[in-house]
Design an enzyme around this catalytic site. Structure first.
Site, PDB file in Angstrom:
ATOM      1  N   CYS A 108      10.759   4.826  20.424  1.00 32.60           N
ATOM      2  CA  CYS A 108       9.288   4.834  21.120  1.00 32.60           C
ATOM      3  C   CYS A 108       8.813   4.000  20.086  1.00 32.60           C
ATOM      4  O   CYS A 108       7.621   3.200  20.452  1.00 32.60           O
ATOM      5  CB  CYS A 108       9.097   6.014  21.764  1.00 32.60           C
ATOM      6  SG  CYS A 108       9.830   6.907  23.186  1.00 32.60           S
ATOM      7  N   HIS A 242       0.795   5.113  21.316  1.00 32.59           N
ATOM      8  CA  HIS A 242       2.497   4.915  22.220  1.00 32.59           C
ATOM      9  C   HIS A 242       2.124   6.179  24.138  1.00 32.59           C
ATOM     10  O   HIS A 242       1.528   6.554  24.090  1.00 32.59           O
ATOM     11  CB  HIS A 242       3.705   5.678  21.796  1.00 32.59           C
ATOM     12  CG  HIS A 242       4.755   6.082  22.435  1.00 32.59           C
ATOM     13  ND1 HIS A 242       5.320   5.050  23.687  1.00 32.59           N
ATOM     14  CD2 HIS A 242       5.756   6.750  22.782  1.00 32.59           C
ATOM     15  CE1 HIS A 242       6.263   5.409  24.507  1.00 32.59           C
ATOM     16  NE2 HIS A 242       6.108   6.944  23.626  1.00 32.59           N
ATOM     17  N   ASN A 272       5.413   6.892  31.111  1.00 29.88           N
ATOM     18  CA  ASN A 272       6.648   5.893  29.404  1.00 29.88           C
ATOM     19  C   ASN A 272       7.639   5.325  29.322  1.00 29.88           C
ATOM     20  O   ASN A 272       8.568   5.875  29.885  1.00 29.88           O
ATOM     21  CB  ASN A 272       7.166   7.302  28.738  1.00 29.88           C
ATOM     22  CG  ASN A 272       7.599   6.972  27.686  1.00 29.88           C
ATOM     23  OD1 ASN A 272       8.115   6.073  26.964  1.00 29.88           O
ATOM     24  ND2 ASN A 272       7.638   8.122  26.655  1.00 29.88           N
TER      25      ASN A 272
HETATM   26  N1  ACO Z   1       8.012  19.070  38.698  1.00 31.78           N
HETATM   27  C1  ACO Z   1       7.407  20.565  38.666  1.00 31.78           C
HETATM   28  N2  ACO Z   1       7.630  21.118  37.734  1.00 31.78           N
HETATM   29  C2  ACO Z   1       8.497  21.104  36.864  1.00 31.78           C
HETATM   30  C3  ACO Z   1       9.080  20.037  36.478  1.00 31.78           C
HETATM   31  C4  ACO Z   1       8.506  19.330  37.703  1.00 31.78           C
HETATM   32  N3  ACO Z   1       8.185  17.451  36.946  1.00 31.78           N
HETATM   33  N4  ACO Z   1       9.364  19.718  35.492  1.00 31.78           N
HETATM   34  C5  ACO Z   1       9.572  20.778  34.903  1.00 31.78           C
HETATM   35  N5  ACO Z   1       8.932  21.984  35.694  1.00 31.78           N
HETATM   36  C6  ACO Z   1       8.872  23.784  35.298  1.00 31.78           C
HETATM   37  C7  ACO Z   1      10.505  23.997  34.483  1.00 31.78           C
HETATM   38  O1  ACO Z   1      10.390  23.865  35.249  1.00 31.78           O
HETATM   39  C8  ACO Z   1       9.125  24.759  34.693  1.00 31.78           C
HETATM   40  O2  ACO Z   1       9.503  26.291  35.714  1.00 31.78           O
HETATM   41  P1  ACO Z   1       8.958  28.197  35.008  1.00 31.78           P
HETATM   42  O3  ACO Z   1       8.416  28.211  34.224  1.00 31.78           O
HETATM   43  O4  ACO Z   1       9.767  28.279  36.271  1.00 31.78           O
HETATM   44  O5  ACO Z   1      10.887  27.797  34.136  1.00 31.78           O
HETATM   45  C9  ACO Z   1       7.572  24.790  33.807  1.00 31.78           C
HETATM   46  O6  ACO Z   1       7.419  23.899  34.588  1.00 31.78           O
HETATM   47  C10 ACO Z   1       6.995  24.869  33.126  1.00 31.78           C
HETATM   48  O7  ACO Z   1       8.036  23.600  31.755  1.00 31.78           O
HETATM   49  P2  ACO Z   1       7.552  23.224  30.296  1.00 31.78           P
HETATM   50  O8  ACO Z   1       8.679  22.193  30.602  1.00 31.78           O
HETATM   51  O9  ACO Z   1       7.722  24.775  29.807  1.00 31.78           O
HETATM   52  O10 ACO Z   1       6.193  22.250  30.968  1.00 31.78           O
HETATM   53  P3  ACO Z   1       5.486  21.623  29.585  1.00 31.78           P
HETATM   54  O11 ACO Z   1       3.958  22.462  30.323  1.00 31.78           O
HETATM   55  O12 ACO Z   1       5.622  21.982  28.487  1.00 31.78           O
HETATM   56  O13 ACO Z   1       5.562  20.346  30.323  1.00 31.78           O
HETATM   57  C11 ACO Z   1       6.068  17.670  29.895  1.00 31.78           C
HETATM   58  C12 ACO Z   1       6.657  20.032  30.532  1.00 31.78           C
HETATM   59  C13 ACO Z   1       5.642  18.190  30.410  1.00 31.78           C
HETATM   60  C14 ACO Z   1       7.480  17.320  29.868  1.00 31.78           C
HETATM   61  C15 ACO Z   1       5.558  18.387  27.945  1.00 31.78           C
HETATM   62  O14 ACO Z   1       6.533  19.162  27.946  1.00 31.78           O
HETATM   63  C16 ACO Z   1       5.262  16.912  27.407  1.00 31.78           C
HETATM   64  O15 ACO Z   1       4.745  16.080  28.360  1.00 31.78           O
HETATM   65  N6  ACO Z   1       6.348  16.918  26.205  1.00 31.78           N
HETATM   66  C17 ACO Z   1       6.008  15.535  25.635  1.00 31.78           C
HETATM   67  C18 ACO Z   1       7.415  15.225  25.950  1.00 31.78           C
HETATM   68  C19 ACO Z   1       7.170  13.424  26.147  1.00 31.78           C
HETATM   69  O16 ACO Z   1       5.972  13.193  26.651  1.00 31.78           O
HETATM   70  N7  ACO Z   1       8.047  12.889  26.101  1.00 31.78           N
HETATM   71  C20 ACO Z   1       7.713  11.334  26.066  1.00 31.78           C
HETATM   72  C21 ACO Z   1       9.502  11.106  25.760  1.00 31.78           C
HETATM   73  S1  ACO Z   1      10.075  11.221  24.463  1.00 31.78           S
HETATM   74  C22 ACO Z   1       8.457   9.915  23.686  1.00 31.78           C
HETATM   75  O17 ACO Z   1       7.664   9.467  23.829  1.00 31.78           O
HETATM   76  C23 ACO Z   1       8.450  10.052  22.223  1.00 31.78           C
END
Ligand code: ACO
Length: 317
Positions: A108, A242, A272
Site C-alpha cells: 500500500c 492511505h 481500501n
Molecule cells: N461483519 C460482521 N462481523 C465481523 C466481520 C464482518 N465483516 N468481520 C469480522 N467480524 C467479527 C469477528 O468474527 C469477531 O467476532 P467474534 O468476536 O465473535 O470473534 C468480531 O467481529 C470482532 O472481530 P475483530 O477482527 O476483532 O474486529 P476489529 O474490531 O479488530 O475490526 C478490522 C476488524 C476492521 C479488520 C480492524 O482490525 C481493522 O480495521 N484493522 C486494520 C486493517 C486494515 O485496515 N487493513 C487494511 C489492509 S492492509 C493495508 O492497507 C496496510
C-alpha cells in the site's frame, strides 16, 4: 520535482454493504462502524491494465504532454493477471510511450516509494518527465467467504506526471520486516523436481496488529517529516493518508491533535485500494477544486512488509 498532471479511473461496479449482506454474515452497521466504508468499486469485466493505461492518459493530458514526452514509467502494483511482463511495460505499449519502465511492489506504500524513485531519477538528470502510476486490484487477493477481509477492499488506478521543479519538499521511507501480519501467497508452477511443500492461500491479515502498526508508524512518519522540514502540523493544508480504514485516519488525526477537516477521505466510497488510494484521493481533491497553488500536502501510507512512506510537497499547478 513537481506534479504537473493527475488522473484516475475506478471500475464501474459499485458494491454496497447491503449487497455484501446478501451473501456474507455481516451488516452495514458492522462494516460502517469498524471501517467507515459504505461502498467500494470492484472490477468485473475491466482489465486492470486498461484502467491503469487510461489513468496514465488522463494524467499525461492534464500535464499538457504527449506520451512520447514521458522519459520513464514507474508503476506501483501488487497483483494483476501477469507476473511478467510488468504492468509498466503494458502501460507503455497501450499509451504509445517509448521510454524505459519498471514496476515497484511496496504494497500500500508503493505510490510513495515510486514518487521517491522518480525524484531521485529527476535529480540525477536521467529523466525529465516521469509517469507514476498506481494500479491495484486487491479484491482478487482475498477469500470472498472471509467476512473479516473481503469487505475492506476496492479496485482502482491513479496516476501523476512529475517533472523538474520545486514542489517535492521531503520524504521518508521505512521498512520493518514483519511478514507474518499481512501476506498473500501464490503457488508457482510445479516442476518434476520440487520436493518442498508450497502453500497457496488467500490474503491473511492480523487486523488488530495492522491497525496498531499503521497508526503508530504513520503518526511517527508525519511527526518526523514535520520536524525535518521545520513545519508545524497546521502548515499542512491536506493530510492525504492511505485510505485503509476511517478509524485509522481518525486515530492519526487525533494523535496529531488536528481537526478531521485537514484529512480528506474517500474510503467510504472506494474502500481500501492499496497503493492506488492516495493518487485516487489526490485526483478527487484536484477535480473538486480543493487544491490551491501553494498548498502544502502531506501524503502518508503504510502497507504489507511492513512498509511505510510519507512525503510533503507543495501544489504548484
Ligand atoms: N461483519 C460482521 N462481523 C465481523 C466481520 C464482518 N465483516 N468481520 C469480522 N467480524 C467479527 C469477528 O468474527 C469477531 O467476532 P467474534 O468476536 O465473535 O470473534 C468480531 O467481529 C470482532 O472481530 P475483530 O477482527 O476483532 O474486529 P476489529 O474490531 O479488530 O475490526 C478490522 C476488524 C476492521 C479488520 C480492524 O482490525 C481493522 O480495521 N484493522 C486494520 C486493517 C486494515 O485496515 N487493513 C487494511 C489492509 S492492509 C493495508 O492497507 C496496510
Amino acid at each position: 520535482m513537481k506534479i504537473i498532471g493527475v488522473g484516475s479511473v475506478v471500475p464501474q461496479k459499485v458494491l454496497t454493504n447491503a449487497m455484501l449482506e446478501e451473501f456474507l454474515d455481516t451488516s452495514d452497521e458492522w462494516i460502517t462502524e469498524r471501517t467507515g466504508i459504505s461502498e467500494r468499486r470492484i472490477i468485473t469485466s475491466e482489465l486492470l491494465e486498461d484502467m491503469a493505461s487510461e489513468a496514465a492518459r488522463r494524467a499525461i493530458a492534464d500535464a499538457g504532454l504527449a506520451a512520447t514526452d514521458i522519459d520513464y514509467i514507474i508503476c506501483s502494483n501488487v497483483v494483476n493477471e501477469y507476473i511478467t511482463p510488468s504492468m509498466s511495460c503494458i502501460i507503455q505499449g497501450a499509451i504509445g510511450a517509448k521510454c524505459a519502465c519498471v514496476d515497484v511492489n511496496a504494497a500500500c506504500s508503493g505510490f510513495i516509494y515510486a514518487l521517491d524513485m522518480a525524484d531521485d531519477r529527476i535529480k540525477s538528470g536521467k529523466a525529465k518527465n516521469i509517469l507514476v502510476v498506481a494500479a491495484e486490484e486487491p479484491t482478487r487477493m482475498v477469500d470472498w467467504a472471509d467476512r473479516a477481509l473481503c469487505v475492506l477492499f476496492g479496485d482502482g488506478a491513479g496516476a501523476v506526471v512529475v517533472t523538474e521543479g520545486e514542489g517535492y519538499i521531503a520524504s521518508r521511507l521505512t521498512t520493518a520486516s514483519k511478514t507474518s501480519c499481512l501476506y498473500y501467497q501464490r503457488r508457482l508452477e510445479p516442476t518434476p523436481y520440487i520436493t518442498k511443500e508450497e502453500k497457496s492461500a488467500p490474503m491473511y491479515m492480523n487486523g488488530r496488529d495492522v491497525f496498531k502498526t499503521a497508526v503508530l508508524s504513520s503518526s511517527r512518519d508525519i511527526t518526523a517529516l514535520l520536524k525535518q522540514t521545520g513545519l508545524v502540523p497546521a502548515d499542512i493544508k491536506h493530510y492525504v493518508l492511505h485510505q485503509a480504514n476511517m478509524r485509522i485516519v481518525e486515530a492519526i488525526a487525533s494523535y496529531l491533535k488536528l481537526d478531521m477537516s485537514h484529512f480528506p477521505h474517500n474510503v467510504e466510497r472506494r474502500g481500501n485500494t492499496s497503493s492506488a488510494s492516495i493518487p485516487l484521493l489526490l485526483d478527487e481533491l484536484y477535480q473538486e477544486g480543493r487544491l490551491q497553488r501553494g498548498d502544502k500536502i502531506l501524503m502518508s501510507a503504510f502497507g504489507a512488509g511492513f512498509t511505510t512512506g510519507a512525503c510533503i510537497f507543495e501544489w504548484t499547478k
